[in-house]
Design a protein around this motif. Structure first.
Motif, mmCIF file in Angstrom:
data_model
loop_
_atom_site.group_PDB
_atom_site.id
_atom_site.type_symbol
_atom_site.label_atom_id
_atom_site.label_comp_id
_atom_site.label_asym_id
_atom_site.label_seq_id
_atom_site.Cartn_x
_atom_site.Cartn_y
_atom_site.Cartn_z
ATOM 1 N N ALA A 12 -11.852 35.298 -1.679
ATOM 2 C CA ALA A 12 -11.258 34.049 -2.144
ATOM 3 C C ALA A 12 -11.670 32.865 -1.266
ATOM 4 C CB ALA A 12 -9.732 34.180 -2.170
ATOM 5 N N ASN A 13 -12.217 31.811 -1.884
ATOM 6 C CA ASN A 13 -12.642 30.573 -1.203
ATOM 7 C C ASN A 13 -13.719 30.806 -0.139
ATOM 8 O OD1 ASN A 13 -10.806 28.930 -2.656
ATOM 9 N ND2 ASN A 13 -9.153 29.548 -1.268
ATOM 10 N N ARG A 14 -14.438 31.863 -0.264
ATOM 11 C CA ARG A 14 -15.408 32.219 0.777
ATOM 12 C C ARG A 14 -16.498 31.151 0.925
ATOM 13 N NH1 ARG A 14 -16.078 36.863 3.515
ATOM 14 N NH2 ARG A 14 -18.066 37.110 4.601
ATOM 15 N N ALA A 15 -17.060 30.716 -0.181
ATOM 16 C CA ALA A 15 -18.178 29.770 -0.120
ATOM 17 C C ALA A 15 -17.770 28.431 0.480
ATOM 18 C CB ALA A 15 -18.769 29.572 -1.509
ATOM 19 N N ALA A 16 -16.495 28.072 0.385
ATOM 20 C CA ALA A 16 -16.024 26.790 0.905
ATOM 21 C C ALA A 16 -15.476 26.907 2.324
ATOM 22 C CB ALA A 16 -14.943 26.221 -0.009
ATOM 23 N N THR A 17 -15.545 28.106 2.904
ATOM 24 C CA THR A 17 -15.036 28.339 4.252
ATOM 25 C C THR A 17 -16.172 28.213 5.268
ATOM 26 O OG1 THR A 17 -13.337 29.825 3.402
ATOM 27 C CG2 THR A 17 -13.858 30.000 5.751
ATOM 28 N N PRO A 18 -15.966 27.481 6.357
ATOM 29 C CA PRO A 18 -17.043 27.311 7.340
ATOM 30 C C PRO A 18 -17.502 28.638 7.945
ATOM 31 C CG PRO A 18 -15.258 25.747 7.742
ATOM 32 C CD PRO A 18 -14.759 26.720 6.718
ATOM 33 N N PHE A 19 -18.769 28.654 8.328
ATOM 34 C CA PHE A 19 -19.264 29.773 9.121
ATOM 35 C C PHE A 19 -18.709 29.664 10.536
ATOM 36 C CE2 PHE A 19 -22.450 29.590 5.778
ATOM 37 C CZ PHE A 19 -22.628 30.934 5.487
ATOM 38 N N LEU A 20 -18.531 30.794 11.172
ATOM 39 C CA LEU A 20 -18.081 30.850 12.559
ATOM 40 C C LEU A 20 -19.124 31.587 13.376
ATOM 41 C CD1 LEU A 20 -15.578 30.313 14.476
ATOM 42 C CD2 LEU A 20 -15.013 32.715 14.090
ATOM 43 N N LEU A 21 -19.628 30.962 14.424
ATOM 44 C CA LEU A 21 -20.609 31.583 15.319
ATOM 45 C C LEU A 21 -19.950 31.858 16.663
ATOM 46 C CD1 LEU A 21 -22.256 29.477 13.359
ATOM 47 C CD2 LEU A 21 -24.172 30.131 14.828
ATOM 48 N N ARG A 22 -19.974 33.083 17.079
ATOM 49 C CA ARG A 22 -19.487 33.450 18.414
ATOM 50 C C ARG A 22 -20.693 33.497 19.346
ATOM 51 N NH1 ARG A 22 -15.221 38.157 19.240
ATOM 52 N NH2 ARG A 22 -13.973 36.458 18.333
ATOM 53 N N VAL A 23 -20.646 32.714 20.413
ATOM 54 C CA VAL A 23 -21.788 32.599 21.308
ATOM 55 C C VAL A 23 -21.390 32.925 22.737
ATOM 56 C CG1 VAL A 23 -22.726 30.775 19.819
ATOM 57 C CG2 VAL A 23 -21.442 30.148 21.871
ATOM 58 N N ARG A 24 -22.369 33.367 23.489
ATOM 59 C CA ARG A 24 -22.162 33.667 24.913
ATOM 60 C C ARG A 24 -23.044 32.758 25.752
ATOM 61 N NH1 ARG A 24 -19.765 37.473 27.773
ATOM 62 N NH2 ARG A 24 -19.325 38.727 25.895
ATOM 63 N N THR A 25 -22.442 32.147 26.764
ATOM 64 C CA THR A 25 -23.166 31.312 27.712
ATOM 65 C C THR A 25 -22.868 31.800 29.123
ATOM 66 O OG1 THR A 25 -21.383 29.707 28.063
ATOM 67 C CG2 THR A 25 -22.813 29.358 26.149
ATOM 68 N N ALA A 26 -23.428 31.131 30.110
ATOM 69 C CA ALA A 26 -23.154 31.495 31.500
ATOM 70 C C ALA A 26 -21.681 31.310 31.838
ATOM 71 C CB ALA A 26 -24.018 30.648 32.432
ATOM 72 N N ASP A 27 -20.992 30.481 31.070
ATOM 73 C CA ASP A 27 -19.577 30.208 31.338
ATOM 74 C C ASP A 27 -18.630 31.116 30.580
ATOM 75 O OD1 ASP A 27 -20.254 28.067 33.026
ATOM 76 O OD2 ASP A 27 -20.465 26.727 31.299
ATOM 77 N N GLY A 28 -19.157 31.951 29.698
ATOM 78 C CA GLY A 28 -18.298 32.851 28.945
ATOM 79 C C GLY A 28 -18.592 32.812 27.461
ATOM 80 N N VAL A 29 -17.569 33.127 26.649
ATOM 81 C CA VAL A 29 -17.726 33.229 25.198
ATOM 82 C C VAL A 29 -16.993 32.077 24.529
ATOM 83 C CG1 VAL A 29 -17.328 34.680 23.169
ATOM 84 C CG2 VAL A 29 -17.920 35.732 25.357
ATOM 85 N N ASP A 30 -17.615 31.509 23.497
ATOM 86 C CA ASP A 30 -17.002 30.419 22.746
ATOM 87 C C ASP A 30 -17.326 30.593 21.274
ATOM 88 O OD1 ASP A 30 -15.587 28.120 22.230
ATOM 89 O OD2 ASP A 30 -16.702 26.873 23.644
ATOM 90 N N GLU A 31 -16.708 29.785 20.429
ATOM 91 C CA GLU A 31 -16.951 29.847 18.996
ATOM 92 C C GLU A 31 -17.154 28.450 18.428
ATOM 93 O OE1 GLU A 31 -14.534 33.950 17.832
ATOM 94 O OE2 GLU A 31 -13.569 32.006 17.442
ATOM 95 N N PHE A 32 -18.061 28.357 17.431
ATOM 96 C CA PHE A 32 -18.371 27.085 16.793
ATOM 97 C C PHE A 32 -18.453 27.295 15.285
ATOM 98 C CE2 PHE A 32 -20.179 26.918 21.050
ATOM 99 C CZ PHE A 32 -19.668 25.715 21.526
ATOM 100 N N THR A 33 -18.195 26.234 14.532
ATOM 101 C CA THR A 33 -18.254 26.318 13.075
ATOM 102 C C THR A 33 -19.476 25.567 12.555
ATOM 103 O OG1 THR A 33 -16.762 24.420 12.933
ATOM 104 C CG2 THR A 33 -15.786 26.613 12.721
ATOM 105 N N ALA A 34 -19.909 25.937 11.343
ATOM 106 C CA ALA A 34 -21.090 25.330 10.736
ATOM 107 C C ALA A 34 -20.965 25.374 9.226
ATOM 108 C CB ALA A 34 -22.351 26.069 11.177
ATOM 109 N N ARG A 35 -21.652 24.448 8.558
ATOM 110 C CA ARG A 35 -21.652 24.404 7.090
ATOM 111 C C ARG A 35 -22.624 25.429 6.512
ATOM 112 N NH1 ARG A 35 -24.482 18.859 5.086
ATOM 113 N NH2 ARG A 35 -24.261 19.926 3.074
ATOM 114 N N ALA A 36 -23.711 25.688 7.227
ATOM 115 C CA ALA A 36 -24.740 26.643 6.803
ATOM 116 C C ALA A 36 -25.384 27.215 8.055
ATOM 117 C CB ALA A 36 -25.776 25.964 5.922
#
Length: 440
Positions: free
Chosen positions: A138-162
């Motif tokens: 439900a509403n999948r196509a209209a839901t932002p993507f979530l990227l989990r990333v790792r850097t030297a400072d730890g783990v964070d998450e960011f959203t994207a349209r595509a």
């Protein structure tokens, strides 16, 4: 759907459009995607796992590409660069990996509209939808993507349209074992097994000089290493070179006579001459099943037909090709060909049993779409395990994809591509950034 539902959907779509496009990988194809998005006025962020752009290409920078400059510079990137006074190096000359980085990719990445959006030292560990695993619809196509990333400072998450995943396959070598699994005993000898295209004549010379090296693989990356080792043996006569292949002959290397990429066409002939002269020993029809450590190096245990065979060497170069890392997109709904591991509609166009680099048909977003709207594999990663990728193909892919993201359906569907005629083509050298390496 009621008017209230339509209004809510419209709001969701508008909110999604305010988010950036996420590009995974800052190599040739990832940066080409960025250039196309700049031209279309769309926001984006480029996530690069290495500390510099084109990190994977830098590891094989000593290797010269098969394709000339005119085939390895993306059109949109060229337009942005030329607006600043940049000019292409001699179009028909062949760049090395290092020259590709220094003369093209670094200047491109330094352009302000792109430089301000590149995040180096950021490894994308997973991609999903915000608040949704792959089972939610439900509403999948209209839901932002979530990227989990790792850097030297730890783990964070960011959203994207595509998401455009142009992370390549260089970090995912195929197995030395014919089963596709890591051979038994690999961990015991890992320090004596090296990645494809080591810098035999440069920074790794001391490791190979005066030693017996066995190159495993039947593609052009194997051939490049064999040629370098043979040159080293001329200067260091105690150096020995063995070429170990699973089949009766390395057809992909030795049948490129009709190849318009002249540099690649000559490789097979040069290797054949070295084999005929005895400077390269060939061990054929060897199916590796186990590795063992010896006092001096590595013992490969294998099968030749039904017979158990062994081969001893000091060092092993794994030039057996590459495969995509699909674990990071395990929560994304992908539609992949079961054999090639490429998008299902693309797979018949790139099947290495049928096609060479130069016979791949133009293709764009339509062949690269998945059941997950807005998610695309691009560049070498889109080819899965097929070794027929050329950089020019990746550039046309991201031009079409970015047109689709921008809502320009006509441009997205109007795919055009002129490739050099090629013979049997297999480089098996992709970079994490989506470069095809030697195949160019």
């Amino acid at each position: 759907m009621t008017l209230i539902d339509l209004t809510a959907q419209s709001l969701q779509d508008r909110r999604l459009a305010t988010l950036p496009v996420a590009i995974i990988g800052a190599g040739p194809v990832g940066l080409a995607a960025a250039a196309n998005l700049v031209e279309r006025g769309l926001d984006f962020v480029v996530y690069e796992a290495g500390d510099e752009v084109a990190a994977s290409i830098r590891t094989w920078g000593h290797t010269r590409l098969f394709s000339p400059w005119k085939h390895v510079v993306d059109p949109a990137s060229r337009r942005l660069l030329e607006a600043t006074g940049w000019r292409m190096t001699a179009p028909d000359s062949l760049p090395s990996g290092a020259e590709l980085v220094e003369r093209y990719l670094e200047p491109l990445a330094a352009l302000e509209p792109i430089a301000s959006r590149i995040r180096t030292g950021v490894r994308v560990e997973a991609v999903t939808r915000r608040g949704m695993d792959r089972t939610r619809t439900a509403n999948r196509a209209a839901t932002p993507f979530l990227l989990r990333v790792r850097t030297a400072d730890g783990v964070d998450e960011f959203t994207a349209r595509a998401v455009i995943d142009a992370s390549g396959t260089y970090d995912q070598p195929n197995s030395l074992a014919s089963s596709g699994l890591d051979p038994l005993g690999l961990a015991e000898v890992a320090d004596r097994v090296t990645h494809a295209l080591p810098d035999v004549l440069g920074r790794e010379r001391a490791r190979f000089a005066g030693r017996h090296t066995t190159v495993v693989g039947a593609g052009h990356s194997a051939a490049n290493t064999l040629l370098a080792l043979a040159e080293l043996a001329e200067e260091e006569p105690t150096t020995r070179v063995t070429w170990l292949i699973r089949t009766a002959s390395a057809v992909r290397v030795t049948t490129s006579e009709d190849d318009e990429l002249v540099a690649r066409a000559t490789i097979g002939r040069r290797v054949d001459r070295l084999v005929a002269s005895g400077r390269i020993e060939v061990v054929d029809r060897f199916e590796t099943v186990r590795l063992g450590r010896t006092d001096a190096g590595v013992r490969l245990h294998g099968l030749r037909g039904d017979d158990l065979v062994e081969h001893e060497t000091d060092l092993v170069v794994n030039a057996t090709g590459f495969r995509p890392d699909l674990d990071m997109v395990r929560e994304i709904r992908l539609d992949l060909d079961e054999v090639v591991q490429a998008p299902r509609r693309l797979a018949p166009l790139i099947d290495p049993n049928v096609h060479t680099c130069g016979t791949v048909e133009p293709h764009g977003f339509a062949e690269l779409e998945h059941p997950e709207p807005g998610f695309f594999l691009a560049g070498m990663k889109s080819y899965g395990r097929a070794p027929t990728f050329l950089l020019a193909t990746g550039y046309e892919q991201v031009r079409s994809i970015t047109a689709w993201i921008a809502g320009d359906q006509a441009a997205a569907r109007n795919v055009e591509l002129v490739l050099p005629a090629t013979g049997v083509c297999s480089t098996s050298l992709p970079a994490a950034a989506g470069s095809s390496g030697c195949c160019g």
